[in-house]
Enzyme design. Structure first.
Site, PDB file in Angstrom:
ATOM      1  N   SER A  45       0.686  -1.205  -0.133  1.00 17.12           N
ATOM      2  CA  SER A  45       0.078  -0.091   0.040  1.00 17.12           C
ATOM      3  C   SER A  45       0.742   1.303   0.011  1.00 17.12           C
ATOM      4  CB  SER A  45      -0.803   0.135   1.209  1.00 17.12           C
ATOM      5  OG  SER A  45      -0.202  -0.434   2.417  1.00 17.12           O
ATOM      6  N   LYS A 112       4.572 -11.341   2.935  1.00 20.58           N
ATOM      7  CA  LYS A 112       3.187 -11.585   2.584  1.00 20.58           C
ATOM      8  C   LYS A 112       2.928 -11.772   1.130  1.00 20.58           C
ATOM      9  CE  LYS A 112      -0.175  -8.187   3.211  1.00 20.58           C
ATOM     10  NZ  LYS A 112      -0.682  -8.215   1.846  1.00 20.58           N
ATOM     11  N   GLU A 114       0.016 -12.333  -2.091  1.00 21.81           N
ATOM     12  CA  GLU A 114      -1.668 -12.270  -2.386  1.00 21.81           C
ATOM     13  C   GLU A 114      -1.947 -13.480  -3.285  1.00 21.81           C
ATOM     14  OE1 GLU A 114      -2.683  -8.546  -4.075  1.00 21.81           O
ATOM     15  OE2 GLU A 114      -1.976  -7.444  -2.374  1.00 21.81           O
ATOM     16  N   GLU A 181      -9.206  -9.730   3.271  1.00 22.73           N
ATOM     17  CA  GLU A 181      -9.492  -8.580   3.015  1.00 22.73           C
ATOM     18  C   GLU A 181     -10.629  -8.264   2.142  1.00 22.73           C
ATOM     19  OE1 GLU A 181      -6.396  -6.110   1.200  1.00 22.73           O
ATOM     20  OE2 GLU A 181      -7.660  -4.362   0.961  1.00 22.73           O
TER      21      GLU A 181
HETATM   22  O1  KIV Z   1      -0.622  -3.548   1.516  1.00 21.70           O
HETATM   23  C1  KIV Z   1      -1.128  -3.440   2.542  1.00 21.70           C
HETATM   24  O2  KIV Z   1      -1.097  -2.571   3.510  1.00 21.70           O
HETATM   25  C2  KIV Z   1      -1.920  -4.433   2.525  1.00 21.70           C
HETATM   26  C3  KIV Z   1      -2.809  -4.532   3.848  1.00 21.70           C
HETATM   27  C4  KIV Z   1      -4.104  -3.797   3.364  1.00 21.70           C
HETATM   28  C5  KIV Z   1      -3.407  -5.695   4.304  1.00 21.70           C
HETATM   29  O3  KIV Z   1      -1.593  -5.478   2.117  1.00 21.70           O
END
Ligand code: KIV
Length: 264
Positions: A45, A112, A114, A181
């Protein structure tokens, strides 16, 4: 010492909710860490809230490494999770090479990614190599255009079944937690009940094992649209604008600096 990832996993069984926030730089990461947030996510983000892009897609490994390093230098206690940017995990070998960079050069504790079924091989490869993985299903911003934009996912039964299947797969592959999400509350509740590993919700209702918000949203730094699931805990944007206006006026009117604020 940073919190072991196992402790985050165990918080579910101990019925302790997990507080997650994003951070992108040293000072904010230090504040969040000292406040006691459990997990700090260097989210991609970053692309939208810090770098001014329209989406998370243009974010590069270089961007992620730069910001992950800054966050990692500040964090003493929380678990630091770094997002893998779009295109950095399209094949298992690239996923591992880039995940190891985020951990070894960036100082992250985990990464993380996706997706679910679509990244099965990548997640298996990372876990096999000892990389702690946080999953992310439901609305996945990196592929938002394919999902019809930034909208709630899993409203129809077919889509809901796929999201559940993806979450179960990620757990089976060894993910230590899964972000949900923008999914309906009842679906998040069902997934949370079925998984042994914790779920971290964002726009996923009240039943997830933890919650995550984008820091800039919760601090009120963004002036544009605010989704329903964002609670603003402060109005930093307004405060910063006001401070800048007063400063400009003080400079123009020669009220800043004063003699006391000068060297003699
Ligand atoms: O990139 C991010 O901030 C995220 C969160 C919204 C979970 O993936």
């Amino acid at each position: 010492m940073r919190t072991p990832i196992k402790k985050i996993y165990d918080m579910k069984a101990q019925k302790e909710k997990i507080a997650v926030l994003t951070a992108y730089d040293f000072p904010m990461a230090r504040i969040l860490d000292e406040a006691g947030v459990d997990v700090i996510l260097v989210g991609d983000s970053l692309g939208m809230v810090v770098l001014g892009y329209e989406s998370t897609v243009p974010v590069t490994m270089r961007d992620m490494l730069h910001h992950t390093r800054a966050v990692a230098r500040a964090v003493r206690k929380a678990v630091v999770v770094a997002d893998m940017p779009f295109g950095s995990y399209d094949i298992p070998e690239r996923a591992l090479r880039n995940a190891l960079r985020l951990i070894k050069e960036g100082g992250a504790d985990a990464v993380k990614l996706e997706g679910g079924q679509t990244i099965e091989k990548q997640v298996a490869h990372l876990v096999h190599a000892g990389v702690p993985v946080m999953g992310h299903v439901g609305m996945t911003p990196q592929t938002a255009t394919r999902l019809g934009g930034y909208r709630v996912q899993g409203r129809d039964s077919k889509q809901a079944a796929q999201i559940l299947k993806d979450a179960l797969l990620l757990e089976r592959l060894g993910a230590f937690s899964v972000v949900l999400e923008c999914v309906p509350g009842p679906l998040a509740q069902k997934i949370t009940r079925k998984l042994k590993c914790p779920t971290i919700g964002i726009g996923a209702g009240i039943h997830a094992d933890g919650q995550v918000l984008v820091l800039n949203d919760m601090l009120g730094l963004e002036s544009s649209v605010r989704p329903r699931f964002v609670r603003q805990y402060a109005q930093f944007g307004k405060a910063a604008r006001k401070a800048a206006l007063v400063y400009i006026r003080d400079v123009k009117e020669s009220k800043f600096p004063t003699v006391e604020e000068s060297f003699h």
